[in-house]
Design a protein around this motif. Sequence first.
Motif, PDB file in Angstrom:
ATOM      1  N   SER A 113       3.166  -3.932  -6.819  1.00 52.62           N
ATOM      2  CA  SER A 113       3.110  -2.731  -5.994  1.00 52.62           C
ATOM      3  C   SER A 113       1.781  -2.008  -6.172  1.00 52.62           C
ATOM      4  O   SER A 113       1.432  -1.148  -5.374  1.00 52.62           O
ATOM      5  N   GLN A 114       1.035  -2.367  -7.203  1.00 54.18           N
ATOM      6  CA  GLN A 114      -0.198  -1.649  -7.514  1.00 54.18           C
ATOM      7  C   GLN A 114      -1.475  -2.453  -7.287  1.00 54.18           C
ATOM      8  O   GLN A 114      -2.550  -1.883  -7.151  1.00 54.18           O
ATOM      9  N   ARG A 167       1.329   2.204  -3.799  1.00 50.46           N
ATOM     10  CA  ARG A 167       0.198   2.208  -4.738  1.00 50.46           C
ATOM     11  C   ARG A 167      -0.066   3.600  -5.289  1.00 50.46           C
ATOM     12  O   ARG A 167      -0.054   4.587  -4.559  1.00 50.46           O
ATOM     13  N   GLU A 175       0.819  -1.215   0.000  1.00 53.21           N
ATOM     14  CA  GLU A 175       0.000   0.000   0.000  1.00 53.21           C
ATOM     15  C   GLU A 175       0.856   1.270   0.000  1.00 53.21           C
ATOM     16  O   GLU A 175       0.404   2.315  -0.476  1.00 53.21           O
TER      17      GLU A 175
END
Length: 184
Positions: free
Chosen positions: A104-105, A42, A39
């Motif tokens: 990461s997203q 993101r 998070e």
Amino acid sequence: MTTTYPAANPGQHTKYKLILGILAAAVPLVVAVLYYFPEAFRIPGAQVKFLPAVNAVLNSLTALCLLMGFYFIRNKQVAQHRAMMGTAFLISSLFLVSYVIYHSQVPSTKFGGEGLVRTVYFVLLLSHILLAIVTVGLVLFTLYFALTEQFQKHRRIARWTFPVWLYVSVTGVIVYFMIAPYYT
């Protein structure tokens, strides 16, 4: 026909060791940070849903390059072997960047299969992940020995690197196809 290369500059050895040592430590660390703290990285609205398919293609191309590199070295075609292994390294590096960006997203996808297929999936996934971690170091050391023309050491470690790297590439594609129906 064999190709000869000029001797590596001994000063290059230290530079290669430093760069490859940093990479060997940094890659697993970055992946771990992204796994435990995704998070924090993101970007709202990032469009990355296509990346798992790209990653499967990159893994497939890596496997193909590895097999071709193996074929070339068995036939003493050193220049072609270098080209294929360099290409495999480049493609794997692109895969790693794409993998890190995607994870990461997007939150992890849960596997929805049941019974034997669930067991097979998790055995493949676990072996894939554990060997992928090992592969980073193996590939970097194998590359280092090639770049510094320590070919006896290169051959010795490549005997381990090749099958592990190939397994990781192929199982990456299999895992993708097994989890793809559960992507949202």
